[in-house]
Design a protein around this motif. Structure first.
Motif, PDB file in Angstrom:
ATOM      1  N   ASP A   2     -21.567  24.510 -31.506  1.00  0.00           N
ATOM      2  CA  ASP A   2     -22.543  24.173 -32.532  1.00  0.00           C
ATOM      3  C   ASP A   2     -23.955  24.165 -31.937  1.00  0.00           C
ATOM      4  O   ASP A   2     -24.178  23.610 -30.853  1.00  0.00           O
ATOM      5  N   ILE A   3     -24.921  24.771 -32.636  1.00  0.00           N
ATOM      6  CA  ILE A   3     -26.293  24.890 -32.145  1.00  0.00           C
ATOM      7  C   ILE A   3     -26.926  23.521 -31.932  1.00  0.00           C
ATOM      8  O   ILE A   3     -27.602  23.291 -30.918  1.00  0.00           O
ATOM      9  N   GLU A   4     -26.733  22.605 -32.862  1.00  0.00           N
ATOM     10  CA  GLU A   4     -27.323  21.270 -32.699  1.00  0.00           C
ATOM     11  C   GLU A   4     -26.734  20.568 -31.476  1.00  0.00           C
ATOM     12  O   GLU A   4     -27.448  19.857 -30.767  1.00  0.00           O
ATOM     13  N   ASN A   9     -27.597  18.979 -25.628  1.00  0.00           N
ATOM     14  CA  ASN A   9     -26.840  18.851 -24.387  1.00  0.00           C
ATOM     15  C   ASN A   9     -27.114  19.911 -23.320  1.00  0.00           C
ATOM     16  O   ASN A   9     -26.512  19.859 -22.252  1.00  0.00           O
ATOM     17  N   TYR A  10     -27.998  20.862 -23.579  1.00  0.00           N
ATOM     18  CA  TYR A  10     -28.215  21.889 -22.549  1.00  0.00           C
ATOM     19  C   TYR A  10     -29.054  21.338 -21.393  1.00  0.00           C
ATOM     20  O   TYR A  10     -29.786  20.362 -21.540  1.00  0.00           O
ATOM     21  N   ILE A  54     -27.762  26.025 -19.563  1.00  0.00           N
ATOM     22  CA  ILE A  54     -26.314  25.834 -19.564  1.00  0.00           C
ATOM     23  C   ILE A  54     -25.921  24.688 -20.485  1.00  0.00           C
ATOM     24  O   ILE A  54     -26.569  23.639 -20.498  1.00  0.00           O
ATOM     25  N   CYS A  55     -24.863  24.915 -21.232  1.00  0.00           N
ATOM     26  CA  CYS A  55     -24.267  23.859 -22.049  1.00  0.00           C
ATOM     27  C   CYS A  55     -22.759  23.903 -21.834  1.00  0.00           C
ATOM     28  O   CYS A  55     -22.135  24.954 -22.051  1.00  0.00           O
ATOM     29  N   ASP A  56     -22.214  22.819 -21.386  1.00  0.00           N
ATOM     30  CA  ASP A  56     -20.773  22.722 -21.108  1.00  0.00           C
ATOM     31  C   ASP A  56     -20.275  23.877 -20.234  1.00  0.00           C
ATOM     32  O   ASP A  56     -19.226  24.472 -20.486  1.00  0.00           O
ATOM     33  N   HIS A 112     -31.143  33.187 -33.123  1.00  0.00           N
ATOM     34  CA  HIS A 112     -31.558  33.126 -34.537  1.00  0.00           C
ATOM     35  C   HIS A 112     -31.137  31.840 -35.244  1.00  0.00           C
ATOM     36  O   HIS A 112     -30.926  31.835 -36.448  1.00  0.00           O
ATOM     37  N   ASN A 113     -31.022  30.774 -34.474  1.00  0.00           N
ATOM     38  CA  ASN A 113     -30.672  29.478 -35.051  1.00  0.00           C
ATOM     39  C   ASN A 113     -31.608  28.370 -34.592  1.00  0.00           C
ATOM     40  O   ASN A 113     -31.279  27.197 -34.695  1.00  0.00           O
ATOM     41  N   GLY A 114     -32.760  28.740 -34.019  1.00  0.00           N
ATOM     42  CA  GLY A 114     -33.721  27.758 -33.546  1.00  0.00           C
ATOM     43  C   GLY A 114     -33.539  27.327 -32.107  1.00  0.00           C
ATOM     44  O   GLY A 114     -34.356  26.581 -31.575  1.00  0.00           O
ATOM     45  N   LEU A 115     -32.472  27.783 -31.460  1.00  0.00           N
ATOM     46  CA  LEU A 115     -32.244  27.394 -30.070  1.00  0.00           C
ATOM     47  C   LEU A 115     -33.328  27.967 -29.155  1.00  0.00           C
ATOM     48  O   LEU A 115     -33.845  27.265 -28.281  1.00  0.00           O
ATOM     49  N   GLY A 116     -33.694  29.218 -29.363  1.00  0.00           N
ATOM     50  CA  GLY A 116     -34.727  29.839 -28.529  1.00  0.00           C
ATOM     51  C   GLY A 116     -36.044  29.091 -28.612  1.00  0.00           C
ATOM     52  O   GLY A 116     -36.693  28.838 -27.593  1.00  0.00           O
ATOM     53  N   LYS A 117     -36.432  28.719 -29.808  1.00  0.00           N
ATOM     54  CA  LYS A 117     -37.679  27.973 -30.003  1.00  0.00           C
ATOM     55  C   LYS A 117     -37.599  26.622 -29.294  1.00  0.00           C
ATOM     56  O   LYS A 117     -38.552  26.188 -28.644  1.00  0.00           O
ATOM     57  N   HIS A 118     -36.464  25.961 -29.403  1.00  0.00           N
ATOM     58  CA  HIS A 118     -36.256  24.654 -28.779  1.00  0.00           C
ATOM     59  C   HIS A 118     -36.338  24.769 -27.262  1.00  0.00           C
ATOM     60  O   HIS A 118     -37.050  23.993 -26.602  1.00  0.00           O
TER      61      HIS A 118
END
Length: 194
Positions: A2-4, A9-10, A54-56, A112-118
């Motif tokens: 999940d993106i959120e 957690n990254y 990295i996430c998990d 394309h889910n806002g992760l890059g911006k975050h």
């Protein structure tokens, strides 16, 4: 994943030989190829430093950073140029220290889910911290593919060089013909928190 959950957690880790990069894929093949084939060698030669996101245990993105410099006279943003020249009592022919984001990518499974911006916002905040506590620099620079122009200019308020105005006016056409055409972009470090 999940993106959120990823956003919460990254972590960033300096690239090392133990990172599994085999499954990392980007919409622009060159970005994945750099991470898998060139990033480690460039890091070992002190040409750039790459941090994986990295996430998990899964590499969801990366950023590669190196030093740079800019001549003020090439800036499109006359207000920024004049302000810096006046404040530092220098001419527009002076060279100003910068840090360059050589590569930035998010795995296409999470794009394309806002992760890059975050993630990118955290990269910029880290660079701001470096500029305030480790080494003096005034600009962040990036050579952005035409397809990423909006990400940097519209979402993160980067500026383009005055020599590129004609190409910027034809951006949609360039994206169709040559999506990997790059634009030199910059951002005044003092504008990050604005």
């Amino acid at each position: 994943m999940d993106i959120e959950y990823i956003k919460d957690n990254y972590i960033f880790e300096k690239l090392n030989e133990n990172h599994n990069l085999d499954d990392f894929e980007c919409e622009i093949e060159d970005l994945a190829k750099f991470l898998k084939e060139d990033a480690w060698n460039q890091q070992n030669m002190n040409l750039s430093l790459t941090h994986v996101v990295i996430c998990d245990g899964i590499v969801v993105g990366y950023v590669s950073i190196l030093t740079d410099a800019m001549k003020l006279r090439i800036l499109e943003d006359k207000e920024t140029k004049d302000k810096i020249c006046s404040k530092l009592n220098i001419s527009e022919n002076n060279v100003i220290p910068a840090i360059k984001i050589g590569r930035f990518a998010i795995d296409k499974r999470y794009a394309h889910n806002g992760l890059g911006k975050h993630v990118f916002r955290n990269v910029m905040l880290s660079i701001l911290d470096i500029s305030e506590n480790i080494v003096g620099l005034r600009f962040i620079t990036v050579d952005a593919y035409a397809t990423a122009f909006g990400f940097y200019v519209e979402k993160h308020k980067f500026k383009y060089l005055k020599k590129d105005q004609k190409d910027v006016d034809s951006l949609n056409k360039i994206i169709k013909i040559d999506p990997e055409r790059s634009f030199s972009l910059y951002k005044d470090i003092k504008s990050i928190l604005k």
